[in-house]
Design a protein around this motif. Structure first.
Motif, PDB file in Angstrom:
ATOM      1  N   MET A   1     -20.863  -5.759  25.787  1.00 46.22           N
ATOM      2  CA  MET A   1     -19.447  -5.997  25.637  1.00 46.22           C
ATOM      3  C   MET A   1     -18.959  -5.354  24.341  1.00 46.22           C
ATOM      4  N   GLU A   2     -17.923  -4.579  24.455  1.00 49.80           N
ATOM      5  CA  GLU A   2     -17.372  -3.879  23.314  1.00 49.80           C
ATOM      6  C   GLU A   2     -16.353  -4.761  22.612  1.00 49.80           C
ATOM      7  N   THR A   3     -16.478  -4.881  21.301  1.00 51.96           N
ATOM      8  CA  THR A   3     -15.490  -5.656  20.555  1.00 51.96           C
ATOM      9  C   THR A   3     -14.450  -4.707  19.983  1.00 51.96           C
ATOM     10  N   GLN A   4     -13.243  -5.164  19.971  1.00 51.64           N
ATOM     11  CA  GLN A   4     -12.148  -4.359  19.455  1.00 51.64           C
ATOM     12  C   GLN A   4     -11.659  -4.958  18.149  1.00 51.64           C
ATOM     13  N   GLU A   5     -11.485  -4.085  17.156  1.00 54.63           N
ATOM     14  CA  GLU A   5     -10.986  -4.564  15.875  1.00 54.63           C
ATOM     15  C   GLU A   5      -9.548  -5.027  16.038  1.00 54.63           C
ATOM     16  N   PRO A   6      -9.175  -6.108  15.346  1.00 50.86           N
ATOM     17  CA  PRO A   6      -7.794  -6.577  15.440  1.00 50.86           C
ATOM     18  C   PRO A   6      -6.831  -5.547  14.856  1.00 50.86           C
ATOM     19  N   HIS A   7      -5.644  -5.507  15.421  1.00 52.62           N
ATOM     20  CA  HIS A   7      -4.595  -4.611  14.935  1.00 52.62           C
ATOM     21  C   HIS A   7      -4.144  -5.102  13.561  1.00 52.62           C
ATOM     22  N   MET A   8      -4.121  -4.182  12.587  1.00 49.29           N
ATOM     23  CA  MET A   8      -3.727  -4.594  11.246  1.00 49.29           C
ATOM     24  C   MET A   8      -2.454  -3.869  10.820  1.00 49.29           C
ATOM     25  N   SER A   9      -1.366  -4.616  10.727  1.00 46.91           N
ATOM     26  CA  SER A   9      -0.132  -4.042  10.219  1.00 46.91           C
ATOM     27  C   SER A   9      -0.160  -4.098   8.689  1.00 46.91           C
TER      28      SER A   9
ATOM     29  N   LEU B   1      15.755   1.224 -12.590  1.00 46.95           N
ATOM     30  CA  LEU B   1      15.041   1.622 -13.799  1.00 46.95           C
ATOM     31  C   LEU B   1      13.564   1.846 -13.533  1.00 46.95           C
ATOM     32  N   ALA B   2      13.003   1.085 -12.587  1.00 48.17           N
ATOM     33  CA  ALA B   2      11.592   1.218 -12.213  1.00 48.17           C
ATOM     34  C   ALA B   2      11.420   0.688 -10.796  1.00 48.17           C
ATOM     35  N   GLU B   3      10.422   1.220 -10.110  1.00 46.70           N
ATOM     36  CA  GLU B   3      10.144   0.822  -8.727  1.00 46.70           C
ATOM     37  C   GLU B   3       8.633   0.789  -8.534  1.00 46.70           C
ATOM     38  N   GLU B   4       8.138  -0.309  -7.989  1.00 51.64           N
ATOM     39  CA  GLU B   4       6.696  -0.473  -7.742  1.00 51.64           C
ATOM     40  C   GLU B   4       6.479  -0.797  -6.276  1.00 51.64           C
ATOM     41  N   ARG B   5       5.462  -0.192  -5.665  1.00 52.44           N
ATOM     42  CA  ARG B   5       5.119  -0.476  -4.261  1.00 52.44           C
ATOM     43  C   ARG B   5       3.736  -1.110  -4.203  1.00 52.44           C
ATOM     44  N   THR B   6       3.649  -2.186  -3.440  1.00 48.83           N
ATOM     45  CA  THR B   6       2.371  -2.833  -3.176  1.00 48.83           C
ATOM     46  C   THR B   6       2.221  -2.906  -1.654  1.00 48.83           C
ATOM     47  N   PHE B   7       1.058  -2.589  -1.158  1.00 48.54           N
ATOM     48  CA  PHE B   7       0.786  -2.621   0.275  1.00 48.54           C
ATOM     49  C   PHE B   7       0.007  -3.891   0.589  1.00 48.54           C
ATOM     50  N   LEU B   8       0.562  -4.709   1.463  1.00 46.49           N
ATOM     51  CA  LEU B   8      -0.013  -6.018   1.766  1.00 46.49           C
ATOM     52  C   LEU B   8      -0.440  -6.097   3.223  1.00 46.49           C
ATOM     53  N   ARG B   9      -1.420  -6.928   3.486  1.00 44.58           N
ATOM     54  CA  ARG B   9      -1.788  -7.247   4.863  1.00 44.58           C
ATOM     55  C   ARG B   9      -1.674  -8.750   5.035  1.00 44.58           C
ATOM     56  N   LYS B  10      -1.317  -9.162   6.233  1.00 49.04           N
ATOM     57  CA  LYS B  10      -1.171 -10.580   6.526  1.00 49.04           C
ATOM     58  C   LYS B  10      -2.541 -11.223   6.691  1.00 49.04           C
ATOM     59  N   VAL B  11      -2.710 -12.400   6.149  1.00 46.86           N
ATOM     60  CA  VAL B  11      -3.947 -13.151   6.307  1.00 46.86           C
ATOM     61  C   VAL B  11      -3.923 -13.831   7.680  1.00 46.86           C
ATOM     62  N   VAL B  12      -4.956 -13.591   8.467  1.00 47.10           N
ATOM     63  CA  VAL B  12      -5.050 -14.172   9.803  1.00 47.10           C
ATOM     64  C   VAL B  12      -6.424 -14.806   9.995  1.00 47.10           C
ATOM     65  N   LEU B  13      -6.501 -15.723  10.933  1.00 48.86           N
ATOM     66  CA  LEU B  13      -7.796 -16.352  11.249  1.00 48.86           C
ATOM     67  C   LEU B  13      -8.636 -15.431  12.078  1.00 48.86           C
TER      68      LEU B  13
ATOM     69  N   SER C   1       0.735   0.402  10.793  1.00 49.36           N
ATOM     70  CA  SER C   1      -0.462   0.868  10.096  1.00 49.36           C
ATOM     71  C   SER C   1      -0.041   1.742   8.922  1.00 49.36           C
ATOM     72  N   LEU C   2      -1.011   2.145   8.094  1.00 49.16           N
ATOM     73  CA  LEU C   2      -0.707   3.077   7.018  1.00 49.16           C
ATOM     74  C   LEU C   2      -0.276   4.428   7.590  1.00 49.16           C
ATOM     75  N   ALA C   3      -0.855   4.818   8.717  1.00 49.84           N
ATOM     76  CA  ALA C   3      -0.458   6.075   9.363  1.00 49.84           C
ATOM     77  C   ALA C   3       1.004   6.006   9.809  1.00 49.84           C
ATOM     78  N   ALA C   4       1.432   4.862  10.332  1.00 44.33           N
ATOM     79  CA  ALA C   4       2.835   4.686  10.734  1.00 44.33           C
ATOM     80  C   ALA C   4       3.745   4.758   9.511  1.00 44.33           C
ATOM     81  N   TYR C   5       3.284   4.231   8.386  1.00 43.33           N
ATOM     82  CA  TYR C   5       4.054   4.312   7.143  1.00 43.33           C
ATOM     83  C   TYR C   5       4.223   5.773   6.720  1.00 43.33           C
TER      84      TYR C   5
END
Length: 109
Positions: free
Chosen positions: A1-9, A97-109, A66-70
């Motif tokens: 049985m093949e397992t599929q990685e969960p989709h990560m936004s 005056l300044a701009e900062e970007r942080t890339f976050l992922r949602k915590v899931v069970l 995904s990061l690719a979609a970004y």
């Protein structure tokens, strides 16, 4: 049985440091993004203006599949006339005056 990685936004958390005397210009800038970002492929959660307390910090949250979609979104944004006009509006009026970007992922069970 093949397992599929969960989709990560990914959610981009943008922190802006503003000129507190130019908050109205930043709000105008933010309102323009409310239509531009979805048109270019971002799932805009929202822009958030200072209300009480610190008067020079604002935030934006945008989610992507995904990061690719970004990256694809960023390319579309550079080709979008309204998006480029809004970037030029910010540069011309210098309310950010300044701009900062942080890339976050949602915590899931």
């Amino acid at each position: 049985m093949e397992t599929q990685e969960p989709h990560m936004s990914v959610t981009v958390f943008i922190r802006y440091q503003l000129d507190p005397f130019k908050r109205a210009q930043f709000e105008e800038y933010s309102k323009r993004w409310l239509t531009i970002i979805p048109k270019c492929g971002g799932d805009l959660i929202g822009y958030f203006m200072p209300h009480e307390g610190t008067n020079s910090i604002a935030f934006a949250l945008i989610t992507f599949e995904s990061l690719a979609a970004y990256e694809a979104y960023r390319a579309r944004l550079r080709e979008d006339a309204e998006g480029m006009a809004n970037f030029h509006f910010a540069e011309e009026h210098r309310f950010i005056l300044a701009e900062e970007r942080t890339f976050l992922r949602k915590v899931v069970l």
